[in-house]
Design a protein around this motif. Structure first.
Motif, PDB file in Angstrom:
ATOM      1  N   ALA A  53       0.923  -0.589  -0.173  1.00 23.22           N
ATOM      2  CA  ALA A  53      -0.545  -0.598  -0.003  1.00 23.22           C
ATOM      3  C   ALA A  53       1.072   0.971  -0.466  1.00 23.22           C
ATOM      4  N   GLN A  54       2.246   1.443   0.735  1.00 23.85           N
ATOM      5  CA  GLN A  54       3.002   2.395   0.583  1.00 23.85           C
ATOM      6  C   GLN A  54       3.091   2.673  -0.576  1.00 23.85           C
ATOM      7  N   LEU A  55       4.300   1.855  -1.288  1.00 25.83           N
ATOM      8  CA  LEU A  55       4.452   1.283  -3.107  1.00 25.83           C
ATOM      9  C   LEU A  55       3.609   2.475  -3.354  1.00 25.83           C
ATOM     10  N   ALA A  56       2.427   1.891  -3.843  1.00 20.84           N
ATOM     11  CA  ALA A  56       0.914   2.117  -4.368  1.00 20.84           C
ATOM     12  C   ALA A  56       0.783   3.621  -3.944  1.00 20.84           C
ATOM     13  N   THR A  57       1.053   3.660  -3.320  1.00 22.61           N
ATOM     14  CA  THR A  57       0.310   5.037  -3.028  1.00 22.61           C
ATOM     15  C   THR A  57       1.559   6.583  -2.873  1.00 22.61           C
ATOM     16  N   VAL A  58       2.262   6.374  -2.780  1.00 17.81           N
ATOM     17  CA  VAL A  58       3.582   7.148  -3.430  1.00 17.81           C
ATOM     18  C   VAL A  58       4.185   7.212  -4.544  1.00 17.81           C
ATOM     19  N   SER A  59       3.957   5.910  -5.488  1.00 12.62           N
ATOM     20  CA  SER A  59       4.410   6.059  -6.549  1.00 12.62           C
ATOM     21  C   SER A  59       3.126   6.877  -7.426  1.00 12.62           C
ATOM     22  N   LEU A  60       2.011   6.254  -7.312  1.00 12.86           N
ATOM     23  CA  LEU A  60       0.405   6.441  -7.569  1.00 12.86           C
ATOM     24  C   LEU A  60       0.422   8.109  -7.016  1.00 12.86           C
ATOM     25  N   ASP A  61       1.658   8.650  -6.355  1.00 12.90           N
ATOM     26  CA  ASP A  61       0.528  10.127  -5.444  1.00 12.90           C
ATOM     27  C   ASP A  61       2.052  10.750  -6.956  1.00 12.90           C
ATOM     28  N   GLU A  62       2.964  10.089  -6.768  1.00 13.09           N
ATOM     29  CA  GLU A  62       4.079  10.610  -7.878  1.00 13.09           C
ATOM     30  C   GLU A  62       4.254  11.317  -9.369  1.00 13.09           C
ATOM     31  N   ALA A  63       2.590  10.208  -9.795  1.00 14.56           N
ATOM     32  CA  ALA A  63       2.375   9.716 -10.827  1.00 14.56           C
ATOM     33  C   ALA A  63       1.161  11.020 -11.422  1.00 14.56           C
ATOM     34  N   ARG A  64       0.626  10.797 -10.095  1.00 16.49           N
ATOM     35  CA  ARG A  64       0.051  12.409 -10.388  1.00 16.49           C
ATOM     36  C   ARG A  64       0.437  13.934 -10.133  1.00 16.49           C
ATOM     37  N   GLN A  65       1.764  13.728  -9.705  1.00 15.05           N
ATOM     38  CA  GLN A  65       2.727  15.377  -9.599  1.00 15.05           C
ATOM     39  C   GLN A  65       3.144  15.421 -10.919  1.00 15.05           C
ATOM     40  N   ALA A  66       3.409  14.024 -11.178  1.00 17.40           N
ATOM     41  CA  ALA A  66       3.899  13.985 -12.971  1.00 17.40           C
ATOM     42  C   ALA A  66       2.872  14.142 -14.244  1.00 17.40           C
ATOM     43  N   GLU A  67       2.197  14.381 -14.055  1.00 18.60           N
ATOM     44  CA  GLU A  67       0.672  13.963 -14.880  1.00 18.60           C
ATOM     45  C   GLU A  67       0.837  12.997 -16.051  1.00 18.60           C
ATOM     46  N   LEU A  68       0.932  12.184 -15.205  1.00 21.27           N
ATOM     47  CA  LEU A  68       1.084  10.760 -15.989  1.00 21.27           C
ATOM     48  C   LEU A  68      -0.332  10.070 -15.584  1.00 21.27           C
ATOM     49  N   SER A  69      -0.498   9.116 -16.975  1.00 21.79           N
ATOM     50  CA  SER A  69      -1.110   7.871 -16.750  1.00 21.79           C
ATOM     51  C   SER A  69      -0.834   6.615 -16.969  1.00 21.79           C
ATOM     52  N   VAL A  70      -1.327   6.305 -15.852  1.00 21.30           N
ATOM     53  CA  VAL A  70      -1.191   5.271 -15.175  1.00 21.30           C
ATOM     54  C   VAL A  70      -1.547   4.238 -16.216  1.00 21.30           C
ATOM     55  N   VAL A  71      -0.829   2.537 -16.189  1.00 23.03           N
ATOM     56  CA  VAL A  71      -1.224   1.484 -16.282  1.00 23.03           C
ATOM     57  C   VAL A  71      -1.313   0.143 -15.773  1.00 23.03           C
ATOM     58  N   PRO A  72      -1.741  -0.087 -15.396  1.00 25.07           N
ATOM     59  CA  PRO A  72      -1.852  -0.794 -13.414  1.00 25.07           C
ATOM     60  C   PRO A  72      -1.573  -2.654 -14.077  1.00 25.07           C
ATOM     61  N   ALA A  73      -0.841  -2.577 -15.271  1.00 25.62           N
ATOM     62  CA  ALA A  73      -0.704  -3.937 -15.948  1.00 25.62           C
ATOM     63  C   ALA A  73      -0.206  -4.824 -14.852  1.00 25.62           C
ATOM     64  N   CYS A  74       0.831  -4.533 -13.561  1.00 22.52           N
ATOM     65  CA  CYS A  74       0.165  -5.465 -12.184  1.00 22.52           C
ATOM     66  C   CYS A  74      -0.788  -6.085 -11.364  1.00 22.52           C
ATOM     67  N   PRO A  75      -1.678  -7.243 -11.494  1.00 21.37           N
ATOM     68  CA  PRO A  75      -2.675  -7.395 -10.895  1.00 21.37           C
ATOM     69  C   PRO A  75      -2.683  -6.569  -9.134  1.00 21.37           C
ATOM     70  N   PHE A  76      -1.454  -6.549  -8.164  1.00 22.87           N
ATOM     71  CA  PHE A  76      -1.790  -5.667  -7.582  1.00 22.87           C
ATOM     72  C   PHE A  76      -2.201  -3.444  -7.749  1.00 22.87           C
ATOM     73  N   TYR A  77      -1.440  -3.943  -8.200  1.00 26.61           N
ATOM     74  CA  TYR A  77      -2.224  -2.127  -8.924  1.00 26.61           C
ATOM     75  C   TYR A  77      -3.067  -1.861  -9.644  1.00 26.61           C
ATOM     76  N   GLU A  78      -3.841  -3.176 -10.090  1.00 22.40           N
ATOM     77  CA  GLU A  78      -5.302  -3.095 -10.439  1.00 22.40           C
ATOM     78  C   GLU A  78      -5.987  -3.248  -9.463  1.00 22.40           C
ATOM     79  N   LYS A  79      -6.009  -4.689  -8.433  1.00 21.78           N
ATOM     80  CA  LYS A  79      -6.377  -4.011  -7.000  1.00 21.78           C
ATOM     81  C   LYS A  79      -6.666  -3.343  -6.243  1.00 21.78           C
TER      82      LYS A  79
END
Length: 100
Positions: A53-79
């Motif tokens: 959860a910490q990995l997901a939160t930090v990485s997705l928050d940073e993606a938002r800041q960088a204005e990146l779209s996300v592809v959750p190809a990893c099952p963990f990220y998708e769920k």
């Protein structure tokens, strides 16, 4: 546990560190406007401690800041994104139609 989450961009992965020990990671592929999370793992000795959860939160928050779209190809990220819809707006439109 509150791990230190760092973006090791030379290895294309976010890493979770606790007292000098690598306890988890999320691998990604990044382009100019998109980041695809492709694999996540947590040291078995640290399962259930919220490291994923910490990995997901930090990485997705940073993606938002960088204005990146996300592809959750990893099952963990998708769920994880399905359980945390406040991040669903980050998911690329093509992938959102397929899975979210």
């Amino acid at each position: 546990m509150a791990a230190e989450i760092v973006d090791n961009d030379s290895a294309n992965r976010y890493e979770a560190w606790d007292n000098g020990e690598l306890v988890g990671l999320s691998e990604y592929r990044r382009s100019a406007n998109q980041i695809a999370f492709i694999h996540t793992e947590v040291n078995p000795d640290h399962k259930g401690e919220g490291i994923g959860a910490q990995l997901a939160t930090v990485s997705l928050d940073e993606a938002r800041q960088a204005e990146l779209s996300v592809v959750p190809a990893c099952p963990f990220y998708e769920k994880w994104i399905k359980r945390h819809p406040e991040y669903s707006d980050l998911v690329s439109a093509e992938f959102r139609k397929e899975s979210l």
